[in-house]
Structures are given as C-alpha cells and as structure tokens.
Write a protein that holds these residues in place. Structure first.
Motif, PDB file in Angstrom:
ATOM      1  N   TYR A  79       0.842  -1.080  -0.115  1.00 18.69           N
ATOM      2  CA  TYR A  79       0.065   0.103  -0.020  1.00 18.69           C
ATOM      3  C   TYR A  79       0.883   1.228  -0.199  1.00 18.69           C
ATOM      4  CZ  TYR A  79       1.284   0.566   4.827  1.00 18.69           C
ATOM      5  OH  TYR A  79       1.958   0.747   6.188  1.00 18.69           O
ATOM      6  N   GLY A  80       0.107   2.502  -0.159  1.00 16.94           N
ATOM      7  CA  GLY A  80       0.924   3.683  -0.105  1.00 16.94           C
ATOM      8  C   GLY A  80       0.172   4.729   0.663  1.00 16.94           C
ATOM      9  N   HIS A  81       0.041   5.904   0.328  1.00 13.78           N
ATOM     10  CA  HIS A  81      -0.875   6.865   0.859  1.00 13.78           C
ATOM     11  C   HIS A  81      -0.538   7.464   2.500  1.00 13.78           C
ATOM     12  CE1 HIS A  81      -4.957   8.839   1.287  1.00 13.78           C
ATOM     13  NE2 HIS A  81      -5.260   8.013   2.350  1.00 13.78           N
ATOM     14  N   TRP A  82       0.543   6.998   2.652  1.00 16.66           N
ATOM     15  CA  TRP A  82       0.601   7.473   4.116  1.00 16.66           C
ATOM     16  C   TRP A  82       2.279   7.642   4.485  1.00 16.66           C
ATOM     17  CZ3 TRP A  82      -1.857   4.285   8.750  1.00 16.66           C
ATOM     18  CH2 TRP A  82      -2.063   5.145   9.718  1.00 16.66           C
ATOM     19  N   SER A  83       2.600   9.008   3.831  1.00 14.68           N
ATOM     20  CA  SER A  83       3.945   9.465   3.939  1.00 14.68           C
ATOM     21  C   SER A  83       4.254   9.695   5.233  1.00 14.68           C
ATOM     22  CB  SER A  83       4.029  10.727   3.053  1.00 14.68           C
ATOM     23  OG  SER A  83       2.929  11.570   3.395  1.00 14.68           O
ATOM     24  N   ALA A  84       3.483  10.216   6.267  1.00 15.91           N
ATOM     25  CA  ALA A  84       3.969  10.336   7.643  1.00 15.91           C
ATOM     26  C   ALA A  84       4.289   9.268   8.438  1.00 15.91           C
ATOM     27  CB  ALA A  84       2.699  10.864   8.493  1.00 15.91           C
ATOM     28  N   ARG A  85       4.265   7.985   7.967  1.00 10.82           N
ATOM     29  CA  ARG A  85       4.724   6.694   8.349  1.00 10.82           C
ATOM     30  C   ARG A  85       5.874   6.398   7.553  1.00 10.82           C
ATOM     31  NH1 ARG A  85       1.274   4.301  12.285  1.00 10.82           N
ATOM     32  NH2 ARG A  85       2.741   2.507  12.165  1.00 10.82           N
ATOM     33  N   GLY A  86       6.115   6.780   6.362  1.00  8.08           N
ATOM     34  CA  GLY A  86       7.079   6.471   5.428  1.00  8.08           C
ATOM     35  C   GLY A  86       7.252   5.136   5.344  1.00  8.08           C
ATOM     36  N   LEU A  87       8.303   4.758   4.779  1.00  2.00           N
ATOM     37  CA  LEU A  87       8.696   3.320   4.520  1.00  2.00           C
ATOM     38  C   LEU A  87       8.256   2.197   5.577  1.00  2.00           C
ATOM     39  CD1 LEU A  87       9.468   1.313   1.984  1.00  2.00           C
ATOM     40  CD2 LEU A  87      11.896   1.259   3.093  1.00  2.00           C
ATOM     41  N   THR A  88       7.529   1.433   5.375  1.00  2.00           N
ATOM     42  CA  THR A  88       6.864   0.373   6.365  1.00  2.00           C
ATOM     43  C   THR A  88       7.241  -1.174   5.739  1.00  2.00           C
ATOM     44  OG1 THR A  88       5.262   1.850   7.131  1.00  2.00           O
ATOM     45  CG2 THR A  88       5.029  -0.492   7.924  1.00  2.00           C
ATOM     46  N   LEU A  89       8.216  -1.939   6.410  1.00  2.00           N
ATOM     47  CA  LEU A  89       8.139  -3.213   6.149  1.00  2.00           C
ATOM     48  C   LEU A  89       7.995  -4.253   7.032  1.00  2.00           C
ATOM     49  CD1 LEU A  89      11.520  -2.857   3.999  1.00  2.00           C
ATOM     50  CD2 LEU A  89       9.286  -3.193   2.838  1.00  2.00           C
TER      51      LEU A  89
END
Length: 280
Positions: A230-240
């Motif tokens: 998913y995308g849409h959430w720049s405040a959380r940044g890269l999430t793995l």
C-alpha cells in the motif's frame, strides 16, 4: 496489465510508491533499477498525479510502458477524474492543469478510469490506501471490481458525482447502491486510521474521543494472512513487516521515492527535492 500466470516473469516485479507527478524522480528510479535488472516490470501503488511538478509526463510515461506496467488508483487519481468532469474544484496545491489542457487529455483520462483499485500479484494484495478489517483478500478483489465496473461503464461520471463523503464509516455486507460503492472507495483509497471495531475515521481524526489505530493493526483484520502492499501514508514512511509493505516514503515532501522487488523485498530508492510543504 501485468500477467500473474507466469511466476518467472514476476521475479523482477517492482512495486513503486506514490508518485504524485514526480516524473523526474520516477525516471531516475527506473534507470537505477534497469542498470541491474533489465527485465524489471512495474506496479504503481496509486496517486500517480497531483501536487508534484510533472503530472502529465507521469501519466504519459506509465501509459507508454504498456504491458510492462500496471497500477491501482489512488485518491488523487480519482480527484483528477472528478475535476476534469466539473465535479470537484481544484485546490491551490493541485498541479493538474498540464493534464487538463493537454491535447491527449481525453485519451489519458479514459485510460486512467480503466485502471484497477486492487490487484493480487504473486501472493501480494496491492491497494492504494488499505484494506478494511472486515474484508478477506478474495472479498477485497471482488469489491474493488464493483467500483472498477462503475468507473468503466457508461454512467461513470454519475458515479463520480456520488462518490465523495465520509459515510458509511464501517463496512457492512448489506450495504447497497451509492453507499456500498462509496465505502469501498474510501477503504481502498482514503483510509488510514480506524477505531478498534474497524470503523474508518476519515475526517479530523485528532478530534476523535476514541482510541484510533492504523487500519492494519485493527484486531482481527481478515486480510492479515496475506501481504498487503500500500501507499497513501507518507507520515509513516517506508514500512516493511512480514505481512505489510508500505511504500509512501514522502517523495513529494522531500523524502524518497521507493521501489520494492516483490520476490525478495530488495529496496531501491532515490532522493527527492521538496515540492510541497506539509499541511499546505
């Protein structure tokens, strides 16, 4: 559209986060990947356009890739379709004029409205924003298909007129008509935070008196058995995480544009200038 029948063709499939019209950074990222992986194919996680400097070039580039690329629609892509049909007004941060005034405008918009809202590729469920807690992987694809049918049909502009709104906030299988389609769109293209029962909080979440959690941490989420990209959430940044790949790493805001190869999670990034100031 990228085929899912040949697993060998998917070993070089890269999912790319929100572009929002940052065509130069996309070109740099693709060049970086292709130097080491000439067979690379591309999947874009929505928000192809808007707020960045080259929305028109971004659409043209992705369309020219043909069968080597596929995408899902994001909220900014739907906003473009609504603006182009006089349903929504532009805001001062929009950068859509180059598309709206382009000689190939109609061809690009017709191509855009025919893209998917969710796809299942090589064991990954790809969406722009998220997956409501009440949906399984199979149900997500089926419900996305309902919206895709509306967008591709003769009455697609009428659908856009009814698409906006924050209710209903929680999915119910009994939903019908406009409310059903709106809830699907909000889950797939707008959702970030939810209450513990999986209700979407789409407006002023900081004012909510309830405890809010990211959509992917809602207890009992039925899609937790597959990997969601998913995308849409720049405040959380890269999430793995084992079952999550979040790819909005803030290209628009001076962060990075990120691509992850789905077969082994190889990460490729390019740095980006700041095109917009947050909260503008």
């Amino acid at each position: 559209m990228i085929s899912t029948n040949n697993s060998s063709a998917l070993t070089s499939l890269y999912a790319i986060g929100d572009l929002q019209g940052c065509a130069s950074q996309l070109e740099s990222l693709m060049e970086k990947v292709l130097r080491e992986d000439a067979d690379a194919r591309w999947f874009f996680i929505g928000d192809l356009v808007n707020r960045g400097p080259r929305s028109l070039d971004t659409l043209r580039l992705i369309r020219r890739l043909g069968e080597r690329a596929s995408c899902v629609l994001g909220n900014h892509d739907l906003h473009l379709l609504a603006v182009a049909n006089g349903i929504r007004k532009t805001s001062r941060s929009d950068t859509l004029d180059d598309i709206l005034q382009a000689p190939d405008r109609d061809e690009l918009l017709d191509w855009l409205r025919r893209q998917a809202l969710a796809q299942w590729i090589d064991g990954h469920l790809l969406v722009h924003a998220g997956v409501p807690a009440q949906w399984t992987q199979a149900q997500t694809l089926a419900l996305a298909s309902e919206v895709e049918t509306a967008l591709r049909g003769q009455d697609w502009v009428d659908f856009l007129r009814e698409m906006y709104g924050n209710a209903p906030a929680r999915w119910d299988d009994a939903l019908t008509g406009t409310e059903r389609l709106r809830c699907i769109v909000n889950g797939l293209t707008r959702m970030r935070l939810c209450t513990a029962d999986g209700s979407m909080v789409l407006k002023n979440p900081e004012e909510s008196a309830q405890l809010l959690v990211p959509w992917f941490d809602v207890p009992g989420r039925l899609s937790a058995d597959v990997t969601v990209v998913y995308g849409h959430w720049s405040a959380r940044g890269l999430t793995l995480r084992p079952n999550l790949i979040g790819l909005d790493s803030g290209c628009l805001w001076g962060g990075q544009l990120s691509a992850v190869r789905l077969s082994d999670r190889k990460l490729v990034q390019v740095s980006c200038p700041q095109f917009q100031v947050p909260d503008e």
